[in-house]
Design a protein around this motif. Structure first.
Motif, short mmCIF file in Angstrom:
data_model
loop_
_atom_site.label_atom_id
_atom_site.label_comp_id
_atom_site.label_asym_id
_atom_site.label_seq_id
_atom_site.Cartn_x
_atom_site.Cartn_y
_atom_site.Cartn_z
N HIS A 18 0.83 -1.21 0.00
CA HIS A 18 0.00 0.00 0.00
C HIS A 18 0.87 1.26 0.00
O HIS A 18 0.58 2.21 -0.72
CB HIS A 18 -0.93 0.01 1.21
N LYS A 19 1.96 1.27 0.79
CA LYS A 19 2.85 2.43 0.82
C LYS A 19 3.52 2.65 -0.52
O LYS A 19 3.68 3.79 -0.96
CB LYS A 19 3.90 2.26 1.93
N ILE A 20 3.93 1.57 -1.17
CA ILE A 20 4.54 1.69 -2.50
C ILE A 20 3.53 2.31 -3.47
O ILE A 20 3.85 3.24 -4.21
CB ILE A 20 5.04 0.33 -3.01
N ALA A 21 2.30 1.81 -3.46
CA ALA A 21 1.25 2.32 -4.35
C ALA A 21 1.02 3.81 -4.12
O ALA A 21 0.96 4.61 -5.07
CB ALA A 21 -0.04 1.53 -4.15
N GLN A 22 0.91 4.21 -2.86
CA GLN A 22 0.65 5.61 -2.54
C GLN A 22 1.82 6.51 -2.95
O GLN A 22 1.60 7.59 -3.51
CB GLN A 22 0.40 5.75 -1.04
N THR A 23 3.02 6.07 -2.69
CA THR A 23 4.21 6.87 -3.01
C THR A 23 4.32 7.09 -4.52
O THR A 23 4.57 8.21 -4.98
CB THR A 23 5.47 6.19 -2.47
N ILE A 24 4.13 6.03 -5.28
CA ILE A 24 4.22 6.14 -6.74
C ILE A 24 3.14 7.08 -7.26
O ILE A 24 3.42 8.00 -8.04
CB ILE A 24 4.08 4.76 -7.39
N LEU A 25 1.92 6.86 -6.82
CA LEU A 25 0.82 7.67 -7.35
C LEU A 25 0.95 9.13 -6.94
O LEU A 25 0.68 10.03 -7.75
CB LEU A 25 -0.53 7.11 -6.89
N GLU A 26 1.40 9.39 -5.74
CA GLU A 26 1.56 10.77 -5.28
C GLU A 26 2.46 11.57 -6.21
O GLU A 26 2.13 12.69 -6.61
CB GLU A 26 2.12 10.77 -3.86
N PHE A 61 -5.46 7.27 0.62
CA PHE A 61 -4.68 8.34 0.00
C PHE A 61 -5.55 9.23 -0.89
O PHE A 61 -5.42 10.45 -0.90
CB PHE A 61 -3.52 7.74 -0.81
N LEU A 62 -6.47 8.63 -1.63
CA LEU A 62 -7.35 9.38 -2.54
C LEU A 62 -8.67 9.76 -1.90
O LEU A 62 -9.54 10.33 -2.55
CB LEU A 62 -7.60 8.56 -3.82
N LYS A 83 -10.11 13.52 -2.74
CA LYS A 83 -8.89 14.15 -2.21
C LYS A 83 -8.95 15.64 -2.50
O LYS A 83 -9.19 16.06 -3.64
CB LYS A 83 -7.66 13.52 -2.87
N ASN A 84 -8.71 16.45 -1.46
CA ASN A 84 -8.72 17.91 -1.63
C ASN A 84 -7.68 18.35 -2.65
O ASN A 84 -6.57 17.83 -2.68
CB ASN A 84 -8.45 18.60 -0.29
N ASN A 85 -8.03 19.32 -3.45
CA ASN A 85 -7.14 19.95 -4.43
C ASN A 85 -6.62 19.00 -5.51
O ASN A 85 -5.61 19.27 -6.13
CB ASN A 85 -5.95 20.63 -3.72
N LEU A 91 -11.43 7.24 -10.10
CA LEU A 91 -10.49 6.15 -10.25
C LEU A 91 -11.25 5.00 -10.90
O LEU A 91 -12.30 4.58 -10.38
CB LEU A 91 -9.91 5.69 -8.91
N TYR A 92 -10.76 4.55 -12.04
CA TYR A 92 -11.34 3.40 -12.74
C TYR A 92 -10.41 2.21 -12.55
O TYR A 92 -9.20 2.34 -12.68
CB TYR A 92 -11.47 3.68 -14.24
N HIS A 93 -11.01 1.08 -12.26
CA HIS A 93 -10.24 -0.16 -12.10
C HIS A 93 -10.87 -1.21 -13.01
O HIS A 93 -12.01 -1.62 -12.79
CB HIS A 93 -10.29 -0.60 -10.63
N PHE A 94 -10.12 -1.58 -14.06
CA PHE A 94 -10.59 -2.58 -15.02
C PHE A 94 -9.87 -3.90 -14.78
O PHE A 94 -8.67 -3.91 -14.50
CB PHE A 94 -10.28 -2.14 -16.46
N ASP A 95 -10.60 -4.98 -14.91
CA ASP A 95 -10.01 -6.31 -14.93
C ASP A 95 -10.48 -6.96 -16.23
O ASP A 95 -11.65 -7.33 -16.37
CB ASP A 95 -10.45 -7.13 -13.72
N LEU A 96 -9.57 -7.10 -17.18
CA LEU A 96 -9.93 -7.58 -18.51
C LEU A 96 -9.74 -9.09 -18.68
O LEU A 96 -9.86 -9.60 -19.79
CB LEU A 96 -9.12 -6.82 -19.57
N TYR A 97 -9.47 -9.78 -17.59
CA TYR A 97 -9.20 -11.22 -17.66
C TYR A 97 -10.32 -11.98 -18.37
O TYR A 97 -10.06 -12.79 -19.26
CB TYR A 97 -9.00 -11.78 -16.24
N ARG A 98 -11.54 -11.73 -18.00
CA ARG A 98 -12.67 -12.45 -18.61
C ARG A 98 -12.82 -12.12 -20.09
O ARG A 98 -13.18 -12.97 -20.89
CB ARG A 98 -13.96 -12.15 -17.86
N LEU A 99 -12.55 -10.87 -20.47
CA LEU A 99 -12.67 -10.50 -21.87
C LEU A 99 -11.60 -11.16 -22.73
O LEU A 99 -11.88 -11.65 -23.82
CB LEU A 99 -12.58 -8.98 -22.05
#
Length: 182
Positions: A18-26, A61-62, A83-85, A91-99
């Motif tokens: 989770h920390k890695i995800a937040q740091t990258i996205l920030e 984070f968001l 998230k302010n400012n 946020l869209y989250h797609f999982d295309l595995y079934r397609l």
């Protein structure tokens, strides 16, 4: 898009993922303000490696109010970003595995994606988009994409490989995650 070299990290637990995800996205969010498209991240990895868990790490984070759940059976989940400012609103989250693995209806994946208006989502700079199982989708080649691959190092640890964009924010994100894990 040119990229900074691949960087590999070992996450020893969900909290670190989770920390890695937040740091990258920030950092990447800072660089995308004048973009002509959404911030798009392809998540690669086998079933059960933690792709959805990576996205779940962005909930607080968001300031997303609803629970972040796997979109496996519905293909797409959409969350309001509170998230302010922030220039980002969804946020869209797609999982295309079934397609991509549906042998009876997989005549044209681009048509399937057009039916869910994925290009509208990708072309909107106020969106952050995570796509699981999207690495071999031809229509995605025209977009600037960050790729994150998650592999199981063992039962508890994950190896996370990130292909950063060659931008100042990409370099800062790489540097911050390096410091976080040392």
């Amino acid at each position: 898009m040119k990229t900074v070299e691949f960087k590999k990290y070992i996450s020893k637990n969900i909290k670190t993922t989770h920390k890695i995800a937040q740091t990258i996205l920030e950092e990447l969010m800072l660089d995308i303000n004048h973009a002509q498209q959404a911030l798009i991240v392809i998540l690669k990895g086998e079933l059960g490696t933690g792709k959805t868990e990576f996205v779940k790490g962005l909930k607080d984070f968001l300031n997303i109010k609803s629970n972040v759940l796997s979109p496996t059976f519905v293909v797409m989940k959409v969350y309001d970003i509170n998230k302010n400012n922030s220039v980002f609103k969804k946020l869209y989250h797609f999982d295309l595995y079934r397609l991509i693995n549906n042998q009876t209806h997989n005549l044209n994946i681009d048509n399937d994606l057009a039916n869910i208006s994925i290009q509208d989502v990708f072309n909107n700079p106020s969106n952050i988009v995570f796509v699981e199982w999207g690495e071999d989708i031809p229509m995605l080649n025209k977009y600037k994409i960050i790729t994150i691959e998650i592999k199981m190092a063992n039962e508890r640890e994950r190896k996370i490989t990130i292909n950063y964009p060659n931008t100042s924010a990409g370099k800062k994100a790489k540097s911050k995650v390096d410091k976080l894990l040392t």
